[in-house]
Design an enzyme around this catalytic site. Structure first.
Site, short mmCIF file in Angstrom:
data_model
loop_
_atom_site.label_atom_id
_atom_site.label_comp_id
_atom_site.label_asym_id
_atom_site.label_seq_id
_atom_site.Cartn_x
_atom_site.Cartn_y
_atom_site.Cartn_z
N ASP A 1 -4.52 -1.39 11.46
CA ASP A 1 -5.41 -2.43 10.98
C ASP A 1 -4.69 -3.74 11.27
OD1 ASP A 1 -7.06 -4.20 9.77
OD2 ASP A 1 -6.87 -3.41 7.73
N GLU B 1 0.81 -1.22 0.00
CA GLU B 1 0.00 0.00 0.00
C GLU B 1 0.84 1.27 0.00
OE1 GLU B 1 -3.14 -0.12 2.92
OE2 GLU B 1 -4.21 -1.58 1.72
N SER C 1 -12.71 3.51 2.63
CA SER C 1 -11.40 2.88 2.38
C SER C 1 -11.20 2.42 0.95
CB SER C 1 -11.23 1.68 3.31
OG SER C 1 -10.07 0.95 3.00
N GLU D 1 -8.46 -1.52 13.87
CA GLU D 1 -9.36 -2.16 12.90
C GLU D 1 -9.15 -3.68 12.92
OE1 GLU D 1 -8.87 -0.46 8.98
OE2 GLU D 1 -9.50 -2.32 8.02
N ASP E 1 -14.02 -4.35 9.64
CA ASP E 1 -13.78 -4.41 8.18
C ASP E 1 -14.21 -5.80 7.70
OD1 ASP E 1 -12.84 -4.43 5.59
OD2 ASP E 1 -10.72 -4.38 6.12
N LYS F 1 -16.06 -0.04 2.19
CA LYS F 1 -15.35 -0.29 0.93
C LYS F 1 -16.40 -0.70 -0.11
CE LYS F 1 -11.20 -2.48 2.94
NZ LYS F 1 -10.72 -3.79 3.44
N ARG G 1 -8.65 -0.16 -1.52
CA ARG G 1 -8.21 -1.55 -1.35
C ARG G 1 -6.71 -1.60 -1.59
NH1 ARG G 1 -12.43 -5.29 -0.38
NH2 ARG G 1 -10.64 -6.31 0.58
N SER G 2 -6.12 -2.73 -1.22
CA SER G 2 -4.65 -2.81 -1.36
C SER G 2 -4.22 -2.87 -2.82
CB SER G 2 -4.11 -3.98 -0.57
OG SER G 2 -4.77 -5.17 -0.92
C1 2PG Z 1 -7.91 -3.53 4.54
C2 2PG Z 1 -7.53 -3.30 3.11
C3 2PG Z 1 -7.26 -1.91 2.69
P1 2PG Z 1 -7.20 -5.23 1.43
O1 2PG Z 1 -7.76 -4.65 5.05
O2 2PG Z 1 -8.45 -2.66 5.18
O3 2PG Z 1 -6.26 -1.28 3.44
O4 2PG Z 1 -6.67 -4.25 2.59
O5 2PG Z 1 -7.67 -4.39 0.33
O6 2PG Z 1 -6.03 -6.11 1.08
O7 2PG Z 1 -8.33 -6.03 2.05
MG MG Z 2 -8.82 -3.92 6.96
#
Ligand code: 2PG
Ligand code: MG
Length: 400
Positions: free
Chosen positions: A225, A193, A353, A266, A301, A326, A355-356
């Site tokens: 997180d 990220e 948020s 988180e 999340d 998200k 995503r990664s």
């Molecule tokens: C998270 C996300 C974004 P990922 O866990 O909050 O930072 O990561 O998109 O890999 O789920």
């Molecule tokens: Mg998360």
């Protein structure tokens, strides 16, 4: 709105994995949207349709054939009507037939197109649609990456700086601290990220470094997180090669909160461990364990996956006091807005948020501002796709 044209194609995200970019047209106006992709995904998320070779060819085909055939030329009175139509067209509970990625690319592109047709900024169109008061979100900038985003070099997935105030005030502060952190860490790789990915052998070390760096900045605190679903194996949690029972992990969080300026935690536990979330909530926010301090946000999340029904359950059970939003976890803008509304109805905070795996699309910045989110997670300063979101927030500040 009557859509004249719809077309999806493949582009690459920050991990060089294919994702969809979709263009939609009406009345000579054209809007484009692309969708991000997660790595630490919750199992209750809507389905991202990927073929066995890792491509999104089927999702693209679904936009270009079935969805295009169903919506081109049809009149939609509202964006909600269009999103509901897409949900019904898919017909599955988790959008696994057409793909949440396919559907969301159309939903976001249509939202952007509709703002253009109305000649209002996207954030404003979102706030009008959601019935929310626009507000500059706090930046949650991910400065150190661990967990699945950096081969578990650090136990938790994200170490973020939270800065109070609007973006134009917050961003220079983060840039300064990010540069100082880079000097302190020396030659370390970048994580998924766009934050640094150093290796430390204690749980405390990243917190010690960040606390030291932010001590002269009163508007800055630390968020993590833990992404604990990724640490969870056979009933316990693995951090730096040691195994902890849920109660032991709760004590670790308690100790971190008592030593360092923590704003939020988180996903402190795995996605099906709502009871442990509730115990942590009670412990962290009870006056006897945190004398005189402000409320610590416990953020869902993977637990809540932007799903209004799951958010309702989690808030009723007092498992959290903040919810990550998200759009691609649920698959339409309509439902992402409903997730925010469910969060606000319970009196809690929403944090929008990315995503990664990200693209240059900046929808999440407009979304965060439009729904008046408490904060926005948009990643570190080491990747152009993340910087684009901060740039858009600066533009919004001028538009507002
Ligand atoms: C998270 C996300 C974004 P990922 O866990 O909050 O930072 O990561 O998109 O890999 O789920
Ligand atoms: Mg998360």
């Amino acid at each position: 709105m009557r859509i004249d044209h719809l077309e999806a194609r493949a582009i690459l995200d920050t991990r060089k994995k294919p994702t969809l970019e979709t263009t939609i047209s009406a009345n000579t106006f054209t809007a484009t949207a692309s969708v991000p992709s997660g790595k630490s995904t919750g199992s209750h998320e809507a389905c991202e349709l990927r073929d066995s070779d890792g491509s999104v060819a089927s999702a693209i085909k679904n936009v270009n054939e079935e969805i295009a055939e169903a919506i081109i030329g049809k009149r939609f009175e509202s964006l909600d009507e269009l999103d509901s139509f897409l949900i019904e067209l898919d017909g599955t509970p988790n959008k696994s037939r057409l793909g949440a990625n396919a559907i969301l690319s159309v939903s976001i592109a249509a939202m952007r197109l509709s703002a253009m047709l109305k000649d209002v900024p996207l954030w404003k169109a979102i706030s009008e649609r959601a019935g929310t008061k626009p507000q500059a979100p706090r930046l949650f900038v991910n400065v150190m990456n661990g967990g699945v985003h950096a081969d578990f070099k650090l136990p938790f997935q994200e170490y973020m700086l939270v800065v109070e105030g609007k973006t134009s005030e917050a961003l220079p502060i983060v840039q300064e601290i990010f540069a100082k952190l880079g000097e302190r860490l020396g030659d370390v790789p970048m994580g998924d990220e766009g934050g640094y990915a150093p290796t430390f052998d204690t749980i405390e070390k990243p917190f010690e470094i960040l606390t030291d760096l932010i001590k002269e900045y009163p508007s800055v605190s630390i968020a993590i997180d833990a992404a604990a679903s990724e640490l969870f194996h056979n009933g316990s949690y693995e951090l730096l090669n040691k195994t902890y029972a849920p109660e032991e992990l709760t004590s670790i969080y308690g100790s971190i909160v008592s030593q360092f300026p923590i704003h939020s935690i988180e996903d402190p536990f795995s996605e099906n461990s709502g009871e442990d979330f509730a115990k942590l909530m009670a412990q962290l926010n009870s006056p006897s364990t945190r004398l005189g301090a402000t409320t610590i946000l416990v953020v869902g999340d993977d637990l809540t996956v932007t799903n209004p029904a799951r958010i309702k359950t989690a808030t009723e059970n007092k498992e959290l006091n903040a919810v990550l939003i998200k759009p691609n976890q649920i698959g339409t803008v309509k439902e992402a807005i409903e997730a925010v509304q469910a969060t606000y109805a319970a009196g809690f905070q929403a944090i929008a948020s990315h995503r990664s795996g990200e693209t240059m699309d900046t929808f999440i910045a407009d979304f965060a501002y439009g729904v008046g989110a408490h904060g926005i997670k948009a990643g570190g300063l080491g990747q152009k796709e993340r910087l684009e979101k901060y740039k858009r927030l600066l533009e919004i500040e001028k538009e507002a």
